[in-house]
Design a protein around this motif. Structure first.
Motif, PDB file in Angstrom:
ATOM      1  N   ALA A 146     -14.486  -1.689   7.843  1.00 36.64           N
ATOM      2  CA  ALA A 146     -13.661  -1.839   9.039  1.00 36.64           C
ATOM      3  C   ALA A 146     -13.184  -0.475   9.539  1.00 36.64           C
ATOM      4  O   ALA A 146     -12.902   0.428   8.743  1.00 36.64           O
ATOM      5  N   PRO A 147     -13.095  -0.287  10.854  1.00 33.70           N
ATOM      6  CA  PRO A 147     -12.666   1.008  11.419  1.00 33.70           C
ATOM      7  C   PRO A 147     -11.161   1.220  11.287  1.00 33.70           C
ATOM      8  O   PRO A 147     -10.379   0.853  12.169  1.00 33.70           O
ATOM      9  N   ILE A 148     -10.751   1.845  10.174  1.00 25.15           N
ATOM     10  CA  ILE A 148      -9.311   2.060   9.941  1.00 25.15           C
ATOM     11  C   ILE A 148      -8.943   3.549   9.947  1.00 25.15           C
ATOM     12  O   ILE A 148      -7.858   3.926   9.506  1.00 25.15           O
ATOM     13  N   THR A 149      -9.843   4.404  10.462  1.00 25.48           N
ATOM     14  CA  THR A 149      -9.576   5.844  10.462  1.00 25.48           C
ATOM     15  C   THR A 149      -8.319   6.186  11.247  1.00 25.48           C
ATOM     16  O   THR A 149      -7.584   7.124  10.881  1.00 25.48           O
ATOM     17  N   ASP A 150      -8.057   5.423  12.317  1.00 22.64           N
ATOM     18  CA  ASP A 150      -6.862   5.713  13.117  1.00 22.64           C
ATOM     19  C   ASP A 150      -5.575   5.447  12.351  1.00 22.64           C
ATOM     20  O   ASP A 150      -4.487   5.830  12.802  1.00 22.64           O
ATOM     21  N   LYS A 151      -5.655   4.831  11.186  1.00 25.35           N
ATOM     22  CA  LYS A 151      -4.467   4.582  10.365  1.00 25.35           C
ATOM     23  C   LYS A 151      -4.137   5.755   9.446  1.00 25.35           C
ATOM     24  O   LYS A 151      -3.054   5.799   8.866  1.00 25.35           O
ATOM     25  N   ILE A 152      -5.095   6.686   9.302  1.00 23.26           N
ATOM     26  CA  ILE A 152      -4.826   7.863   8.461  1.00 23.26           C
ATOM     27  C   ILE A 152      -4.878   9.162   9.260  1.00 23.26           C
ATOM     28  O   ILE A 152      -4.468  10.210   8.767  1.00 23.26           O
ATOM     29  N   VAL A 153      -5.416   9.102  10.512  1.00 20.60           N
ATOM     30  CA  VAL A 153      -5.474  10.263  11.390  1.00 20.60           C
ATOM     31  C   VAL A 153      -4.807   9.903  12.722  1.00 20.60           C
ATOM     32  O   VAL A 153      -5.279   9.014  13.422  1.00 20.60           O
ATOM     33  N   PRO A 154      -3.712  10.572  13.079  1.00 15.48           N
ATOM     34  CA  PRO A 154      -2.983  11.561  12.256  1.00 15.48           C
ATOM     35  C   PRO A 154      -2.278  10.893  11.082  1.00 15.48           C
ATOM     36  O   PRO A 154      -2.269   9.667  10.974  1.00 15.48           O
ATOM     37  N   LYS A 155      -1.695  11.715  10.237  1.00 17.69           N
ATOM     38  CA  LYS A 155      -1.026  11.216   9.035  1.00 17.69           C
ATOM     39  C   LYS A 155       0.009  10.169   9.423  1.00 17.69           C
ATOM     40  O   LYS A 155       0.830  10.393  10.317  1.00 17.69           O
ATOM     41  N   PRO A 156      -0.014   8.988   8.783  1.00 15.54           N
ATOM     42  CA  PRO A 156       0.905   7.904   9.169  1.00 15.54           C
ATOM     43  C   PRO A 156       2.364   8.250   8.894  1.00 15.54           C
ATOM     44  O   PRO A 156       2.682   8.957   7.931  1.00 15.54           O
ATOM     45  N   ASN A 157       3.240   7.735   9.766  1.00 16.57           N
ATOM     46  CA  ASN A 157       4.677   7.926   9.554  1.00 16.57           C
ATOM     47  C   ASN A 157       5.187   7.025   8.444  1.00 16.57           C
ATOM     48  O   ASN A 157       6.033   7.429   7.639  1.00 16.57           O
ATOM     49  N   ASN A 158       4.690   5.799   8.435  1.00 14.17           N
ATOM     50  CA  ASN A 158       5.079   4.855   7.380  1.00 14.17           C
ATOM     51  C   ASN A 158       3.948   4.793   6.360  1.00 14.17           C
ATOM     52  O   ASN A 158       2.900   4.203   6.608  1.00 14.17           O
ATOM     53  N   THR A 159       4.164   5.420   5.224  1.00 15.47           N
ATOM     54  CA  THR A 159       3.123   5.516   4.204  1.00 15.47           C
ATOM     55  C   THR A 159       3.324   4.480   3.099  1.00 15.47           C
ATOM     56  O   THR A 159       4.394   3.877   2.966  1.00 15.47           O
ATOM     57  N   LEU A 160       2.293   4.305   2.281  1.00 14.80           N
ATOM     58  CA  LEU A 160       2.394   3.390   1.147  1.00 14.80           C
ATOM     59  C   LEU A 160       3.518   3.804   0.215  1.00 14.80           C
ATOM     60  O   LEU A 160       4.249   2.953  -0.311  1.00 14.80           O
ATOM     61  N   ALA A 161       3.686   5.105   0.030  1.00 12.10           N
ATOM     62  CA  ALA A 161       4.722   5.604  -0.875  1.00 12.10           C
ATOM     63  C   ALA A 161       6.123   5.214  -0.419  1.00 12.10           C
ATOM     64  O   ALA A 161       7.045   5.147  -1.244  1.00 12.10           O
ATOM     65  N   SER A 162       6.308   4.962   0.876  1.00  7.76           N
ATOM     66  CA  SER A 162       7.645   4.648   1.399  1.00  7.76           C
ATOM     67  C   SER A 162       7.976   3.163   1.321  1.00  7.76           C
ATOM     68  O   SER A 162       9.102   2.774   1.628  1.00  7.76           O
ATOM     69  N   THR A 163       7.024   2.320   0.926  1.00 10.22           N
ATOM     70  CA  THR A 163       7.259   0.876   0.905  1.00 10.22           C
ATOM     71  C   THR A 163       7.982   0.439  -0.368  1.00 10.22           C
ATOM     72  O   THR A 163       7.803   1.033  -1.441  1.00 10.22           O
ATOM     73  N   LEU A 164       8.767  -0.626  -0.257  1.00 11.47           N
ATOM     74  CA  LEU A 164       9.467  -1.150  -1.428  1.00 11.47           C
ATOM     75  C   LEU A 164       8.515  -1.687  -2.496  1.00 11.47           C
ATOM     76  O   LEU A 164       8.723  -1.431  -3.686  1.00 11.47           O
ATOM     77  N   PRO A 165       7.453  -2.438  -2.109  1.00  5.99           N
ATOM     78  CA  PRO A 165       6.542  -2.920  -3.152  1.00  5.99           C
ATOM     79  C   PRO A 165       5.968  -1.796  -4.012  1.00  5.99           C
ATOM     80  O   PRO A 165       5.881  -1.921  -5.238  1.00  5.99           O
ATOM     81  N   PHE A 166       5.585  -0.680  -3.371  1.00  2.59           N
ATOM     82  CA  PHE A 166       5.042   0.437  -4.134  1.00  2.59           C
ATOM     83  C   PHE A 166       6.126   1.066  -5.008  1.00  2.59           C
ATOM     84  O   PHE A 166       5.919   1.315  -6.206  1.00  2.59           O
ATOM     85  N   GLN A 167       7.289   1.316  -4.439  1.00  9.62           N
ATOM     86  CA  GLN A 167       8.368   1.971  -5.167  1.00  9.62           C
ATOM     87  C   GLN A 167       8.877   1.124  -6.331  1.00  9.62           C
ATOM     88  O   GLN A 167       9.275   1.647  -7.372  1.00  9.62           O
ATOM     89  N   GLU A 168       8.865  -0.202  -6.147  1.00  9.40           N
ATOM     90  CA  GLU A 168       9.381  -1.090  -7.184  1.00  9.40           C
ATOM     91  C   GLU A 168       8.333  -1.448  -8.227  1.00  9.40           C
ATOM     92  O   GLU A 168       8.664  -1.996  -9.271  1.00  9.40           O
ATOM     93  N   THR A 169       7.060  -1.154  -7.941  1.00 10.47           N
ATOM     94  CA  THR A 169       5.990  -1.562  -8.856  1.00 10.47           C
ATOM     95  C   THR A 169       5.377  -0.390  -9.606  1.00 10.47           C
ATOM     96  O   THR A 169       5.182  -0.464 -10.830  1.00 10.47           O
ATOM     97  N   VAL A 170       5.057   0.694  -8.913  1.00 16.60           N
ATOM     98  CA  VAL A 170       4.371   1.820  -9.570  1.00 16.60           C
ATOM     99  C   VAL A 170       5.390   2.648 -10.350  1.00 16.60           C
ATOM    100  O   VAL A 170       6.353   3.168  -9.776  1.00 16.60           O
TER     101      VAL A 170
END
Length: 581
Positions: free
Chosen positions: A475-499
């Protein structure tokens, strides 16, 4: 509640299979503190597996389980109604097999004197035993017939424990006899069908129960001669790294000994080269902790102290989660792809248990792209890398059109070499597969698109921040990483509470949003009852690191759903008809 695995001498029809024992323990355990320095030959057992100073050092496997009924009740609250029913059924069956069917009640007969944890270990046949005859059938239990079990129950009330040992329950078959070994009084069953059990109280501190007289003697020898698990190479130095206050469970696997058992199996034999390689690894251990929102596993693996192999202490990962968008379903990252490949070769070459042989991977890439995996690709992939699954935004009016793009990113150590290889790859796609290789712009940044002969956008590659090469497939998802996203995976609660945030620095992380992935995408079946287990899981996270030149550390967290489970287990009288005999 009744602890399902605590036992006193009992009738048993056959010796446990290592495979079955490991599987049962795995169901119960799922599945970091600083290292302590030891100045005595016999280290303190405070930060070791319970019974480590009794279990013989050549044990194949050992697991400890809490006797705290509140922790068992906490475990029963995780999951869905379906998983809770399945767990309760297994707990009842184990309780009835090991306690009820032998006339014992945990709360009345065991709880008054037992300590906070009990341990179960599986021993390989003693070295002095005659070798077992070669099996003439493909019975998978054939290699396990001479394995024996040791159960260690710490004693908090010696007087009660002595009474239990002095006046055991009447046997349904056979009789109890008394004997001594190394000055210790042993209570032993005799005349039972199958095998006989032995029990001994060591210095009033540990009640040791085994399924064979020889195993009892081996445990006593290990205790007196200091040849126990606690003195095994690397154990005392590494196990404290995962010590935790009042864990639900802990486990240890003797890797080279388990490899020998696997090599002897008629179904899945290991070649001599693989067995030799596994001898470099000594142990794998873990601690399971129950937390309010799920289960945490703290693990450590270590090499044989005499091994010539050393680990490169290189922990440079931990940034890729800041480059992918918040909606990312899965992300796997590592610190050095070239080194990871080298380690894979060491453990996988000519190994029938490996998912794919290294030669097949090399040959496949050469055949498809005409590139040499080692020279043309991995030679410049020495930085952090990641593999991610990112969903597209559903098209308007088509809510069911939910697809994902596969994103690969790697920090290059040599951009010039990387560009040369990528240019070669472009030529292959254009000349060999008739793809259109078209320059493009996304977010003001130059990219290259591979378009199939049918006009569908198939893949996109480019650069991020000058030294990070990326490739998007699907799937064409390049526009989700270019430019660098403002809301990243690292900023999400699921990631912060799980990893897990430890160990830090890290050489790799993993995150999987189980709920969203299962809801939108079919997954291949890998384990029994997979759908039931996945339905009970919210997300899974892992962080790993090279601890030192001979050990690795892992922290895993499994975020689970919770359903109030205030029911008690069925009483032995009501569940007796369903007990496993």
């Amino acid at each position: 509640m009744a602890l399902p695995v605590v036992s006193v001498p009992m009738k048993k029809n056959k010796k446990p299979s290592l495979v079955l024992t490991l599987s049962a323990a795995g169901l119960l355990i799922g599945a970091g503190s600083a290292a302590y320095w030891f100045t005595q030959r016999q280290p303190s057992s405070r930060n070791l597996l319970v019974g480590a100073n009794i279990i013989p050092g050549d044990a194949l496997f050992a697991v400890s389980l809490t006797t705290d009924s509140q922790q068992w009740q906490k475990l029963r609250e995780f999951g869905t109604k379906d998983t809770q029913v399945e767990l309760d059924k297994n707990l009842v069956q184990l309780r009835d097999r090991f306690l009820t069917n032998n006339g014992y009640d945990f709360q009345k007969d065991i709880a008054p004197w037992v300590g906070n944890d009990i341990a179960i270990a599986i021993l390989a046949p003693a070295v002095g035993n005659k070798p077992a005859p070669k099996p003439v059938t493909t019975n998978e239990n054939a290699v396990s017939e001479q394995q024996s079990m040791v159960i260690v129950l710490p004693v908090k009330n010696p007087e009660i424990a002595k009474r239990v040992l002095a006046q055991p329950k009447t046997l349904k078959q056979g009789k109890w006899i008394d004997r001594t070994y190394q000055g210790f009084a042993i209570k032993q069953s005799e005349g039972q069908a199958g095998q006989n059990f032995s029990a001994v109280l060591l210095d009033g501190r540990f009640l040791v129960i085994t399924d064979s007289p020889k195993a009892t003697e081996r445990a006593i020898d290990a205790y007196k001669n200091k040849t126990s698990l606690a003195t095994t190479g690397g154990f005392a130095e590494n196990f404290p790294k995962i010590a935790n206050y009042q864990p639900f469970a802990q486990f240890y696997v003797n890797v080279p000994a388990a490899a020998k058992i696997a090599a002897a199996s008629p179904n899945r034999p290991l070649p001599a080269q693989v067995l030799a390689q596994l001898q470099n690894n000594q142990g794998l251990a873990g601690t399971m902790i129950l937390e309010p929102e799920g289960i945490r596993l703290k693990g450590v693996s270590w090499l044989n102290p005499n091994s010539q192999r050393l680990l490169a202490v290189e922990n440079k990962a931990g940034k890729m989660q800041n480059r992918v968008p918040a909606e990312t379903l899965m992300m796997l990252s590592g610190g050095n792809l070239q080194r990871l490949w080298g380690n894979y070769i060491l453990t996988s070459q000519r190994n029938p248990l490996s998912p794919i042989a290294p030669e097949q991977i090399r040959g496949g890439i050469k055949s498809l792209t005409d590139l040499d995996l080692d020279k043309d690709l991995l030679s410049w992939m020495k930085g952090e890398f990641s593999l991610s699954l990112i969903p597209t935004t559903p098209k308007q009016g088509s809510p069911d059109d939910f697809r994902v793009g596969l994103l690969f990113m790697v920090q290059t150590s040599d951009r010039k070499s990387a560009e040369t290889s990528i240019t070669q790859l472009d030529e292959v796609m254009k000349n060999q597969y008739q793809f259109k290789v078209q320059p493009g712009k996304i977010g003001g940044q130059s990219v290259v698109n591979w378009v199939s002969p049918y006009g569908t956008l198939t893949a996109t590659h480019g650069w991020l921040d000058g030294d990070i090469a990326f490739l998007v497939v699907g799937a064409p998802i390049t526009d989700k990483i270019v430019p660098k996203p403002n809301n990243t995976l690292a900023s999400t609660l699921p990631f912060q509470e799980t990893v897990p945030t430890e160990p830090n620095p890290t050489n790799g992380q993993f995150f999987l949003d189980v709920e969203r992935t299962v809801k939108n995408f079919p997954l291949p079946t890998l384990i029994p009852n997979q759908q039931t287990l996945l339905a009970a899981t919210r997300s899974i996270g892992m962080t790993s690191a090279v601890s030192d030149s001979r050990s690795n550390r892992y922290d895993i967290f499994i975020a689970l759903k919770k359903v109030s489970n205030t029911t008690t287990l069925p009483s032995p009288e009501r569940s007796k008809g369903n007990s496993v005999r």
